[in-house]
Design a protein around this motif. Structure first.
Motif, PDB file in Angstrom:
ATOM      1  N   GLU A   2       5.326 139.277  28.810  1.00 58.04           N
ATOM      2  CA  GLU A   2       6.185 138.117  28.625  1.00 58.04           C
ATOM      3  C   GLU A   2       7.219 138.022  29.747  1.00 58.04           C
ATOM      4  O   GLU A   2       7.779 139.034  30.186  1.00 58.04           O
ATOM      5  CB  GLU A   2       6.923 138.258  27.281  1.00 58.04           C
ATOM      6  CG  GLU A   2       7.685 137.030  26.861  1.00 58.04           C
ATOM      7  CD  GLU A   2       8.763 137.367  25.832  1.00 58.04           C
ATOM      8  OE1 GLU A   2       9.618 136.515  25.599  1.00 58.04           O
ATOM      9  OE2 GLU A   2       8.723 138.492  25.291  1.00 58.04           O
ATOM     10  N   LYS A   3       7.416 136.806  30.229  1.00 58.74           N
ATOM     11  CA  LYS A   3       8.440 136.612  31.275  1.00 58.74           C
ATOM     12  C   LYS A   3       9.795 136.560  30.590  1.00 58.74           C
ATOM     13  O   LYS A   3      10.147 135.566  29.949  1.00 58.74           O
ATOM     14  CB  LYS A   3       8.184 135.301  32.026  1.00 58.74           C
ATOM     15  CG  LYS A   3       6.806 135.170  32.631  1.00 58.74           C
ATOM     16  CD  LYS A   3       6.729 135.839  33.986  1.00 58.74           C
ATOM     17  CE  LYS A   3       5.388 135.594  34.647  1.00 58.74           C
ATOM     18  NZ  LYS A   3       5.123 136.497  35.755  1.00 58.74           N
ATOM     19  N   LYS A   4      10.534 137.645  30.691  1.00 63.09           N
ATOM     20  CA  LYS A   4      11.791 137.724  29.945  1.00 63.09           C
ATOM     21  C   LYS A   4      12.981 137.147  30.699  1.00 63.09           C
ATOM     22  O   LYS A   4      13.966 136.745  30.109  1.00 63.09           O
ATOM     23  CB  LYS A   4      12.094 139.186  29.606  1.00 63.09           C
ATOM     24  CG  LYS A   4      11.306 139.686  28.407  1.00 63.09           C
ATOM     25  CD  LYS A   4      11.441 141.168  28.229  1.00 63.09           C
ATOM     26  CE  LYS A   4      12.813 141.622  27.806  1.00 63.09           C
ATOM     27  NZ  LYS A   4      12.861 143.078  27.620  1.00 63.09           N
ATOM     28  N   TYR A  31       9.599 139.029  35.364  1.00 63.26           N
ATOM     29  CA  TYR A  31      10.465 138.066  36.033  1.00 63.26           C
ATOM     30  C   TYR A  31       9.724 136.769  36.324  1.00 63.26           C
ATOM     31  O   TYR A  31       8.659 136.779  36.932  1.00 63.26           O
ATOM     32  CB  TYR A  31      10.990 138.636  37.357  1.00 63.26           C
ATOM     33  CG  TYR A  31      11.696 139.944  37.175  1.00 63.26           C
ATOM     34  CD1 TYR A  31      12.886 140.019  36.452  1.00 63.26           C
ATOM     35  CD2 TYR A  31      11.170 141.126  37.709  1.00 63.26           C
ATOM     36  CE1 TYR A  31      13.533 141.223  36.260  1.00 63.26           C
ATOM     37  CE2 TYR A  31      11.811 142.333  37.533  1.00 63.26           C
ATOM     38  CZ  TYR A  31      12.986 142.386  36.805  1.00 63.26           C
ATOM     39  OH  TYR A  31      13.611 143.575  36.614  1.00 63.26           O
ATOM     40  N   ASN A  32      10.330 135.666  35.869  1.00 64.56           N
ATOM     41  CA  ASN A  32       9.812 134.347  36.234  1.00 64.56           C
ATOM     42  C   ASN A  32      10.657 133.871  37.413  1.00 64.56           C
ATOM     43  O   ASN A  32      11.806 133.460  37.240  1.00 64.56           O
ATOM     44  CB  ASN A  32       9.953 133.411  35.026  1.00 64.56           C
ATOM     45  CG  ASN A  32       9.550 131.995  35.382  1.00 64.56           C
ATOM     46  OD1 ASN A  32       8.609 131.805  36.154  1.00 64.56           O
ATOM     47  ND2 ASN A  32      10.271 131.016  34.859  1.00 64.56           N
ATOM     48  N   ALA A  52      18.802 133.895  34.245  1.00 64.49           N
ATOM     49  CA  ALA A  52      19.413 135.206  33.962  1.00 64.49           C
ATOM     50  C   ALA A  52      20.058 135.767  35.220  1.00 64.49           C
ATOM     51  O   ALA A  52      21.224 136.159  35.228  1.00 64.49           O
ATOM     52  CB  ALA A  52      18.353 136.180  33.448  1.00 64.49           C
ATOM     53  N   PHE A  53      19.292 135.804  36.317  1.00 70.72           N
ATOM     54  CA  PHE A  53      19.801 136.379  37.566  1.00 70.72           C
ATOM     55  C   PHE A  53      19.590 135.380  38.699  1.00 70.72           C
ATOM     56  O   PHE A  53      18.558 134.704  38.745  1.00 70.72           O
ATOM     57  CB  PHE A  53      19.050 137.670  37.932  1.00 70.72           C
ATOM     58  CG  PHE A  53      18.868 138.625  36.778  1.00 70.72           C
ATOM     59  CD1 PHE A  53      19.917 138.921  35.919  1.00 70.72           C
ATOM     60  CD2 PHE A  53      17.633 139.234  36.560  1.00 70.72           C
ATOM     61  CE1 PHE A  53      19.746 139.785  34.859  1.00 70.72           C
ATOM     62  CE2 PHE A  53      17.447 140.107  35.505  1.00 70.72           C
ATOM     63  CZ  PHE A  53      18.504 140.388  34.639  1.00 70.72           C
ATOM     64  N   ALA A  54      20.556 135.330  39.622  1.00 73.02           N
ATOM     65  CA  ALA A  54      20.399 134.454  40.797  1.00 73.02           C
ATOM     66  C   ALA A  54      20.672 135.249  42.064  1.00 73.02           C
ATOM     67  O   ALA A  54      21.679 135.965  42.144  1.00 73.02           O
ATOM     68  CB  ALA A  54      21.357 133.276  40.690  1.00 73.02           C
TER      69      ALA A  54
END
Ligand code: FE2
Length: 520
Positions: A2-4, A31-32, A52-54
């Motif tokens: 799953e892409k969390k 990671y998507n 979530a993260f950039a």
């Protein structure tokens, strides 16, 4: 799988963007990865998709990474942002940190580095309290909802947080940083003695690297520090209350762990004499300090390791430059060795020796831009060729700019061809206008040039070289330095041991080896 996590990657250079996207995808299937070719595209994605993260490139045409980070902070508090840059600088690191960037990466980004950052981001997202800003906001919310019993503690936490943010941001060097951390630890806990101990990679050895206050690192402080290493949590230093028949235990100190990227890095230990009971508030405050200071230490180490890489690249450049020319092979190392020996005999302070060691090895780096036809010309140079050669101190000064060298170091590179009579280059400085260390390097440089083979003449022996140098005292060289230089070089003969000359880049004077381990 799953892409969390939705991971936004923003870079306006398509090739760099593609590489970073591929690296993150290679790190894990969870990671998507969503690419954005500029800041505006990134804002659109942020509006539509929970990120979530950039990863933001700092140098983008429309909006810089930091400007985009500011926008993100105003609207999307949960996004953890990593600033990516090819030109790291201390001020950039501090700005990124002030805007609550979660991390900082320098280009080219390696897979291992990226994995470490993603692990850290995930831990912060899922296990730990997200970040201090969020905690701060939650506290404020609770306060607004009427938690009167906690008002004192919360406002104090906010005040302390603000203090930590502002005073650590002012620190420029690693040694100052440790002193500042210890001072804040004493202020926060009303302590009288504070130590910072560094933990080795195997967690076997603790090395005290900074202390403040009165008293020694006594066995109880050491024991508590070892327990912190063993259990990776805060530990009180306990003692039985003096003359108390009830055998009441007092907490006379506190040791807290310092982590960098989730790895134990050091221990901060504070105590109070005469005894004072440490409580949960002290644990909260010291952990708050450790959390913020760890980030600064980590960013400083990242910056220093980027500077180290750059210095090593320039050293390799000098080596390859000199290797092309059999006449100047290892010239910079020999000059540095001679100048260091002279400086040591003159009992110059350590910072001068460091400056010679760092800049001596790079003093001719500016020759890298000069054509081989001139540099390796077998014969005397004509006027035009000479004027090209004379550009090398200025070119060198520009090349070393990203290293943020100290003034005496830059002076060595810029002014090592000035002459005492003002006839040198590039600035025609005369007498004591010429920086002192540049005058020292000029002597060593001339000695090595005379005793080396040149395309148009063979080398001369030591005696002839020293005679020539003496003859130029007061014209080319500082007359007060020439006599002692000749005396020192005369006996015993100089032996050149290039292997003794280890580079010590500028920002790495303090604890680089120790800091380096945590980011390597
Ligand atoms: Fe030179």
């Amino acid at each position: 799988m799953e892409k969390k996590y939705n991971v936004l990657v923003v870079d306006d250079e398509p090739e760099v963007l593609a590489i970073l996207v591929a690296l993150i995808q290679a790190t894990g299937e969870e990671y998507n990865v969503i690419p954005a070719a500029n800041a505006f595209e990134a804002l659109k994605i942020l509006h539509q998709t929970p990120i979530a993260f950039a990863f933001l490139d700092q140098n983008m045409a429309e909006l810089s990474g930091l400007e985009l980070l500011e926008h993100i902070r105003q609207r999307y508090q949960d996004v953890q942002v990593v600033i990516v840059t090819g030109q790291p600088s201390y001020s950039l690191v501090l700005s990124a940190w002030r805007h609550q960037a979660a991390d900082f990466l320098s280009k080219p980004v390696g897979l291992k580095e990226l994995q470490n950052v993603l692990v850290k981001l995930k831990i912060e997202k899922t296990v730990q309290t997200p970040n201090l800003t969020l905690r701060h906001q939650r506290c404020e919310k609770e306060l607004m909802q009427g938690g009167h019993g906690q008002i004192g503690k919360l406002t104090r936490e906010q005040r302390i947080l603000c203090e930590i943010l502002t005073s650590l941001a002012e620190v420029g060097q690693t040694d100052e940083l440790y002193t500042k951390i210890l001072q804040m630890a004493l202020d926060l806990t009303n302590g009288t003695l504070a130590y910072f101990l560094l933990v080795d990679q195997d967690h076997r050895h603790l090395e005290p690297i900074a202390s403040l206050g009165t008293g020694d690192l006594n066995p109880s402080l050491l024991k508590a520090s070892r327990q912190v290493v063993q259990h990776q949590t805060s530990v009180f230093i306990k003692r039985q209350k003096n003359g108390d028949l009830s055998q009441e235990i007092e907490r006379i100190g506190l040791a807290v762990p310092f982590r960098v990227r989730g790895e134990l890095f050091g221990v901060l230990v504070v105590s109070h004499n005469p005894e004072r009971n440490f409580d949960a508030d002290d644990v909260l405050m010291l952990n708050l300090l450790a959390e913020r200071a760890s980030l600064i230490i980590e960013n400083t180490a990242l910056y220093e390791s980027a500077v180290l890489k750059h210095y090593e690249t320039l050293r390799a450049l000098v080596n390859s430059l000199e290797a092309r020319d059999p006449y100047s092979c290892q010239h910079s190392e020999r000059v540095t060795q001679i100048a260091l020996r002279f400086a040591q005999e003159l009992s110059l302070p350590q910072e001068d020796l460091d400056a010679i060691r760092i800049a001596g090895l790079l003093h001719d780096i500016g020759k890298v831009g000069i054509r081989d036809a001139i540099l390796l010309k077998p014969g005397k140079l004509n006027q035009e060729e000479q004027s090209i050669i004379r550009t090398h101190p200025l070119v060198g000064e520009r090349i070393v700019e990203p290293l943020a060298l100290l003034t005496p170091e830059k002076d060595i590179i810029l002014h090592h061809h000035e002459r005492w009579d003002g006839q040198g280059y590039p600035s025609q400085l005369a007498g004591k206008e010429i920086p002192f260390l540049s005058r020292i390097l000029a002597l060593a440089d001339a000695y090595d040039a005379i005793t080396s083979d040149r395309p148009y003449r063979g080398h001369r022996d030591q005696k002839a070289a020293l005679t020539e140098i003496l003859a130029n005292a007061g014209s080319q060289f500082d007359p007060e330095l020439t006599r002692p230089f000749v005396k020192i070089i005369e006996t015993p003969p100089v032996s050149f041991q290039a292997s003794n000359l280890l580079p010590h880049p500028p920002a790495l004077r303090q604890n680089i080896g120790k800091l380096g381990k945590s980011v390597s």
